[in-house]
Motif scaffolding. Structure first.
Motif, PDB file in Angstrom:
ATOM      1  N   PHE B  11       0.888  -1.169   0.000  1.00  0.00           N
ATOM      2  CA  PHE B  11       0.000   0.000   0.000  1.00  0.00           C
ATOM      3  C   PHE B  11       0.918   1.209   0.000  1.00  0.00           C
ATOM      4  O   PHE B  11       1.617   1.438   0.979  1.00  0.00           O
ATOM      5  CB  PHE B  11      -0.895   0.015   1.226  1.00  0.00           C
ATOM      6  CG  PHE B  11      -1.909  -1.097   1.230  1.00  0.00           C
ATOM      7  CD1 PHE B  11      -3.043  -1.021   0.424  1.00  0.00           C
ATOM      8  CD2 PHE B  11      -1.732  -2.206   2.022  1.00  0.00           C
ATOM      9  CE1 PHE B  11      -3.979  -2.043   0.417  1.00  0.00           C
ATOM     10  CE2 PHE B  11      -2.668  -3.237   2.017  1.00  0.00           C
ATOM     11  CZ  PHE B  11      -3.790  -3.149   1.215  1.00  0.00           C
ATOM     12  N   HIS B  14       4.422   1.094   1.644  1.00  0.00           N
ATOM     13  CA  HIS B  14       4.412   0.124   2.740  1.00  0.00           C
ATOM     14  C   HIS B  14       4.238  -1.288   2.159  1.00  0.00           C
ATOM     15  O   HIS B  14       3.170  -1.639   1.665  1.00  0.00           O
ATOM     16  CB  HIS B  14       3.257   0.460   3.696  1.00  0.00           C
ATOM     17  CG  HIS B  14       3.153  -0.464   4.860  1.00  0.00           C
ATOM     18  ND1 HIS B  14       4.174  -1.274   5.276  1.00  0.00           N
ATOM     19  CD2 HIS B  14       2.131  -0.703   5.701  1.00  0.00           C
ATOM     20  CE1 HIS B  14       3.789  -1.975   6.321  1.00  0.00           C
ATOM     21  NE2 HIS B  14       2.536  -1.652   6.596  1.00  0.00           N
ATOM     22  N   VAL B  16       3.472  -4.704   2.465  1.00  0.00           N
ATOM     23  CA  VAL B  16       2.795  -5.504   3.490  1.00  0.00           C
ATOM     24  C   VAL B  16       3.061  -6.999   3.338  1.00  0.00           C
ATOM     25  O   VAL B  16       3.372  -7.685   4.306  1.00  0.00           O
ATOM     26  CB  VAL B  16       1.273  -5.230   3.489  1.00  0.00           C
ATOM     27  CG1 VAL B  16       0.581  -6.083   4.535  1.00  0.00           C
ATOM     28  CG2 VAL B  16       1.001  -3.758   3.745  1.00  0.00           C
ATOM     29  N   GLN B  35       1.301 -11.880  14.560  1.00  0.00           N
ATOM     30  CA  GLN B  35       0.926 -10.729  15.373  1.00  0.00           C
ATOM     31  C   GLN B  35      -0.060  -9.824  14.647  1.00  0.00           C
ATOM     32  O   GLN B  35      -0.133  -9.850  13.419  1.00  0.00           O
ATOM     33  CB  GLN B  35       2.171  -9.886  15.660  1.00  0.00           C
ATOM     34  CG  GLN B  35       3.024 -10.454  16.758  1.00  0.00           C
ATOM     35  CD  GLN B  35       4.259  -9.610  16.972  1.00  0.00           C
ATOM     36  OE1 GLN B  35       4.458  -8.590  16.295  1.00  0.00           O
ATOM     37  NE2 GLN B  35       5.096 -10.027  17.888  1.00  0.00           N
ATOM     38  N   SER B  36      -0.748  -9.001  15.422  1.00  0.00           N
ATOM     39  CA  SER B  36      -1.593  -7.975  14.811  1.00  0.00           C
ATOM     40  C   SER B  36      -0.738  -7.110  13.905  1.00  0.00           C
ATOM     41  O   SER B  36       0.360  -6.713  14.289  1.00  0.00           O
ATOM     42  CB  SER B  36      -2.203  -7.087  15.889  1.00  0.00           C
ATOM     43  OG  SER B  36      -3.376  -7.658  16.345  1.00  0.00           O
ATOM     44  N   GLY B  37      -1.207  -6.845  12.725  1.00  0.00           N
ATOM     45  CA  GLY B  37      -0.469  -5.993  11.807  1.00  0.00           C
ATOM     46  C   GLY B  37       0.543  -6.735  10.970  1.00  0.00           C
ATOM     47  O   GLY B  37       1.264  -6.136  10.169  1.00  0.00           O
ATOM     48  N   SER B  38       0.632  -8.059  11.118  1.00  0.00           N
ATOM     49  CA  SER B  38       1.638  -8.794  10.356  1.00  0.00           C
ATOM     50  C   SER B  38       1.216  -9.014   8.900  1.00  0.00           C
ATOM     51  O   SER B  38       2.048  -9.363   8.070  1.00  0.00           O
ATOM     52  CB  SER B  38       1.915 -10.144  11.031  1.00  0.00           C
ATOM     53  OG  SER B  38       0.711 -10.879  11.144  1.00  0.00           O
ATOM     54  N   GLY B  39      -0.059  -8.835   8.601  1.00  0.00           N
ATOM     55  CA  GLY B  39      -0.501  -8.955   7.212  1.00  0.00           C
ATOM     56  C   GLY B  39      -1.470 -10.104   6.961  1.00  0.00           C
ATOM     57  O   GLY B  39      -1.746 -10.452   5.810  1.00  0.00           O
ATOM     58  N   LYS B  40      -2.055 -10.663   8.012  1.00  0.00           N
ATOM     59  CA  LYS B  40      -2.966 -11.812   7.851  1.00  0.00           C
ATOM     60  C   LYS B  40      -4.212 -11.441   7.053  1.00  0.00           C
ATOM     61  O   LYS B  40      -4.596 -12.141   6.114  1.00  0.00           O
ATOM     62  CB  LYS B  40      -3.404 -12.339   9.234  1.00  0.00           C
ATOM     63  CG  LYS B  40      -2.266 -12.781  10.128  1.00  0.00           C
ATOM     64  CD  LYS B  40      -2.773 -13.372  11.429  1.00  0.00           C
ATOM     65  CE  LYS B  40      -3.535 -12.400  12.319  1.00  0.00           C
ATOM     66  NZ  LYS B  40      -2.684 -11.326  12.888  1.00  0.00           N
ATOM     67  N   THR B  41      -4.831 -10.319   7.462  1.00  0.00           N
ATOM     68  CA  THR B  41      -6.059  -9.921   6.766  1.00  0.00           C
ATOM     69  C   THR B  41      -5.776  -9.581   5.312  1.00  0.00           C
ATOM     70  O   THR B  41      -6.533  -9.951   4.414  1.00  0.00           O
ATOM     71  CB  THR B  41      -6.714  -8.724   7.492  1.00  0.00           C
ATOM     72  OG1 THR B  41      -7.026  -9.122   8.826  1.00  0.00           O
ATOM     73  CG2 THR B  41      -7.982  -8.289   6.804  1.00  0.00           C
ATOM     74  N   VAL B  42      -4.668  -8.886   5.085  1.00  0.00           N
ATOM     75  CA  VAL B  42      -4.332  -8.513   3.709  1.00  0.00           C
ATOM     76  C   VAL B  42      -4.115  -9.772   2.872  1.00  0.00           C
ATOM     77  O   VAL B  42      -4.611  -9.872   1.734  1.00  0.00           O
ATOM     78  CB  VAL B  42      -3.085  -7.598   3.675  1.00  0.00           C
ATOM     79  CG1 VAL B  42      -2.629  -7.359   2.243  1.00  0.00           C
ATOM     80  CG2 VAL B  42      -3.391  -6.272   4.358  1.00  0.00           C
ATOM     81  N   TYR B  51      -8.603  -7.692  -2.475  1.00  0.00           N
ATOM     82  CA  TYR B  51      -7.455  -6.888  -2.884  1.00  0.00           C
ATOM     83  C   TYR B  51      -6.800  -7.582  -4.061  1.00  0.00           C
ATOM     84  O   TYR B  51      -6.768  -8.805  -4.131  1.00  0.00           O
ATOM     85  CB  TYR B  51      -6.406  -6.780  -1.767  1.00  0.00           C
ATOM     86  CG  TYR B  51      -6.804  -5.955  -0.573  1.00  0.00           C
ATOM     87  CD1 TYR B  51      -7.688  -4.884  -0.693  1.00  0.00           C
ATOM     88  CD2 TYR B  51      -6.262  -6.231   0.674  1.00  0.00           C
ATOM     89  CE1 TYR B  51      -8.033  -4.131   0.420  1.00  0.00           C
ATOM     90  CE2 TYR B  51      -6.601  -5.477   1.787  1.00  0.00           C
ATOM     91  CZ  TYR B  51      -7.489  -4.425   1.650  1.00  0.00           C
ATOM     92  OH  TYR B  51      -7.821  -3.683   2.749  1.00  0.00           O
TER      93      TYR B  51
HETATM   94  N1  ADP Z   1      -6.286  -0.823   2.867  1.00  0.00           N
HETATM   95  C1  ADP Z   1      -5.094  -0.597   3.434  1.00  0.00           C
HETATM   96  N2  ADP Z   1      -4.387   0.504   3.106  1.00  0.00           N
HETATM   97  C2  ADP Z   1      -3.171   0.737   3.650  1.00  0.00           C
HETATM   98  N3  ADP Z   1      -2.558  -0.067   4.545  1.00  0.00           N
HETATM   99  C3  ADP Z   1      -3.206  -1.194   4.910  1.00  0.00           C
HETATM  100  C4  ADP Z   1      -4.508  -1.513   4.369  1.00  0.00           C
HETATM  101  N4  ADP Z   1      -4.893  -2.685   4.905  1.00  0.00           N
HETATM  102  C5  ADP Z   1      -3.894  -3.072   5.730  1.00  0.00           C
HETATM  103  N5  ADP Z   1      -2.871  -2.183   5.738  1.00  0.00           N
HETATM  104  C6  ADP Z   1      -1.630  -2.306   6.502  1.00  0.00           C
HETATM  105  O1  ADP Z   1      -1.108  -3.596   6.317  1.00  0.00           O
HETATM  106  C7  ADP Z   1      -0.552  -4.093   7.518  1.00  0.00           C
HETATM  107  C8  ADP Z   1      -1.134  -5.461   7.815  1.00  0.00           C
HETATM  108  O2  ADP Z   1      -2.501  -5.330   8.147  1.00  0.00           O
HETATM  109  P1  ADP Z   1      -3.450  -6.557   8.436  1.00  0.00           P
HETATM  110  O3  ADP Z   1      -3.316  -7.545   7.346  1.00  0.00           O
HETATM  111  O4  ADP Z   1      -4.788  -5.997   8.686  1.00  0.00           O
HETATM  112  O5  ADP Z   1      -2.856  -7.139   9.788  1.00  0.00           O
HETATM  113  P2  ADP Z   1      -3.412  -8.352  10.642  1.00  0.00           P
HETATM  114  O6  ADP Z   1      -2.330  -9.359  10.588  1.00  0.00           O
HETATM  115  O7  ADP Z   1      -3.589  -7.825  12.016  1.00  0.00           O
HETATM  116  O8  ADP Z   1      -4.674  -8.806  10.023  1.00  0.00           O
HETATM  117  C9  ADP Z   1      -0.828  -3.083   8.603  1.00  0.00           C
HETATM  118  O9  ADP Z   1       0.358  -2.356   8.835  1.00  0.00           O
HETATM  119  C10 ADP Z   1      -1.887  -2.196   7.991  1.00  0.00           C
HETATM  120  O10 ADP Z   1      -1.714  -0.881   8.436  1.00  0.00           O
END
Ligand code: ADP
Ligand code: MG
Lengths: 244, 248
Positions: B11, B14, B16, B35-42, B51
């Motif tokens: 993004f 950044h 990810v 961990q939170s923020g590691s990129g699991k959701t992405v 995405y």
């Molecule tokens: N739509 C987005 N735009 C910009 N940055 C994003 C977006 N979605 C996630 N990120 C960044 O990607 C990183 C991983 O997020 P995420 O996958 O949500 O973490 P988690 O592992 O907690 O699910 C975070 O640093 C978040 O800020």
């Protein structure tokens, strides 16, 4: 700005596709007729009745030249209601009421991932969420505006009757004086354009929401501000095109 | 089976996800942990197509998502169910309408047929007599159950769950975890679960992928996970007093 316009156009292209399922679309349309139309009648009634009365009284109290016939009160009230008040001011009020509602509804769906949920089911969310609202408003708002015109003129009538400043027959004569049906067409064209502006712009700002609850509030403010500004801008353009 | 090959996603500047390759098996609960923020959701949203990955391929049982027609992509979409972190129930619809929604959009079943399927799914997640409640009237655990019922209403081949336990007490978490596992085995679904909850890892982690700062750092199962000598994995797993004691 240009980028926003680009995203807006892309969103509208998505929105104006054929609905996935006709029966679902018709059901949504019915729902929107009610939530955008019927539920706005109260405020339209209130504002129109009083504004019609005010317009009549203002005109009447400002005529102090005995050469000007009093039926002019009816005439001036009618003209200002049909040309400006009902189509423009009522649309502005609806921008506040309906616009903020649409933007916060769609914005909330965005931040709580309901829009993502629609997408992964294979549904086109712009089409599913925005098209019924645009369609419903473009159909129902002309009726709201005609309703507003009648109520305003009635408000003027009541104001004349109660204050006794103009006789009712003078007022009625004025209402009929040099009536040009095209002014109604002009008012309705404006109304339909404004209905599109309010629903499409509010849908857009709702759809663009990122973040959380605060951002939903933000989108809803933007929806109202920008649709109001666009209404005024397009009022000028349409007036120049149609009345010049 | 779902396979990710060399997925990268940024993004802005950044970065990810960094060249992640991982596969997920059918009939198993596959976990993505980190961990939170590691990129699991992405990663999950790339897998599912919410995405667009900058690089790499996503493969659904031999179908390369980016290379097939839009028509075939739509077919895959209808084979996918997803459980979102907050449930993502439609708040203008009641429980029954939420679960029925995909059926109404994509089938021509009569109301009675749809209702039968809805009640079957609600029954499957042990939720009866809640048909007419609205999402605002449900507890966290109930929301997750309705979301699961909605996700399985179309008989999905693939099920994605993003943090199914977030906001739930440990007991309810266990119930939801096991429900996901049972459904996965019963219907032979390819299930992918994002979690940072160690209880889930030990309970349902048949195949585990550990994501660290956007890299695929370690893979294994729930037996290996406690014995690994991977330093970052150990930092993640033994972050709490409870798990440290467990290790001893
Ligand atoms: N739509 C987005 N735009 C910009 N940055 C994003 C977006 N979605 C996630 N990120 C960044 O990607 C990183 C991983 O997020 P995420 O996958 O949500 O973490 P988690 O592992 O907690 O699910 C975070 O640093 C978040 O800020
Ligand atoms: Mg997450």
């Amino acid at each position: 700005m240009i980028r926003q316009l680009g995203s807006f156009v892309l969103l509208m292209i998505q929105a104006f596709k054929r609905p996935d399922k006709g029966s679902v679309f018709r059901k949504q349309l019915m729902y929107e007729f009610q939530s955008l139309g019927l539920e706005s009648m109260g405020i339209v009634l209130f504002v129109s009745a009083f504004t019609g009365g005010i317009a009549a009284l203002q005109t009447a109290y400002n005529i102090d030249n005995p050469l000007i016939p009093l039926y002019l009160v009816g005439f001036a009230t009618r003209q200002s209601i049909v040309l400006m008040f009902s189509p423009t001011i009522i649309s502005l009020i609806l921008a506040g009421k309906v616009g903020s509602r649409i933007a916060s509804e769609i914005g909330t769906m965005r931040v709580t991932e309901q829009i993502d949920a629609l997408k992964i089911m294979g549904i086109n969310p712009a089409n599913y969420l925005i098209l019924p609202k645009i369609t419903a408003a473009m159909i129902i708002n002309p009726f709201l505006i005609i309703f507003s015109v009648f109520i305003s003129l009635l408000g003027g009538y009541v104001a004349c009757a109660v204050s006794g400043i103009v006789t009712l027959s003078d007022y009625i004569t004025g209402l009929r004086y040099e009536f040009d049906p095209f002014t109604i067409t002009y008012a309705l064209i404006k109304t339909v354009v404004f209905a599109f502006i309010v629903t499409a712009v509010s849908g857009f700002y709702g759809y663009q929401t990122k973040g959380g609850a605060l951002d939903v509030g933000d989108s809803s403010t933007k929806a109202v501000v920008y649709s109001s500004m666009l209404i005024i801008l397009f009022d000028l353009i349409i007036t120049q095109l149609l009345l010049a | 089976m779902i396979e990710a090959r060399n997925i990268s996603k940024s993004f802005g500047d950044h970065n990810v996800l960094k060249d992640v390759s991982v596969s997920f098996d059918r009939g198993q609960t596959n976990l993505i942990i980190g961990q939170s923020g590691s990129g699991k959701t992405v990663l999950m949203k790339c897998l599912i197509g919410l995405y667009q990955a900058d690089k790499g391929q996503i493969i659904y049982d031999d179908r390369v998502f980016s290379e097939i027609s839009e028509q075939e992509q739509m077919t895959i979409r209808k084979e996918v169910g997803m459980l979102f972190q907050g449930g993502a129930l439609f708040d203008s619809k009641n429980v029954e309408e939420n679960v029925m929604f995909p059926l109404s959009m994509f089938t021509d079943q009569s109301y009675e047929e749809k209702l039968e399927r809805v009640n079957f799914c609600l029954n499957r997640v042990n939720l009866e007599n809640a048909n007419k409640l609205f999402p605002s009237e449900l507890s966290g655990g109930m929301i997750k159950r309705v979301a699961i019922a909605r996700a399985i209403s179309m008989n999905p081949k693939y099920l994605f769950c993003d943090e199914p336990n977030s906001g739930l007490d440990p007991r309810t978490s266990g119930v939801i975890d096991n429900l996901i596992k049972e459904i996965t085995e019963e219907y032979q679904i390819t299930t992918i679960v994002n979690t940072h909850d160690m209880n889930s890892v030990l309970e349902i982690g048949e195949k585990i992928a550990f994501i660290h700062q956007g890299n695929l750092w370690w893979t294994g199962n729930k037996e290996d996970v406690l014995k690994s000598d991977n330093e970052e994995l150990n930092d993640f797993i033994f972050a709490s007093e409870l798990t440290r004691r467990l290790k001893k």
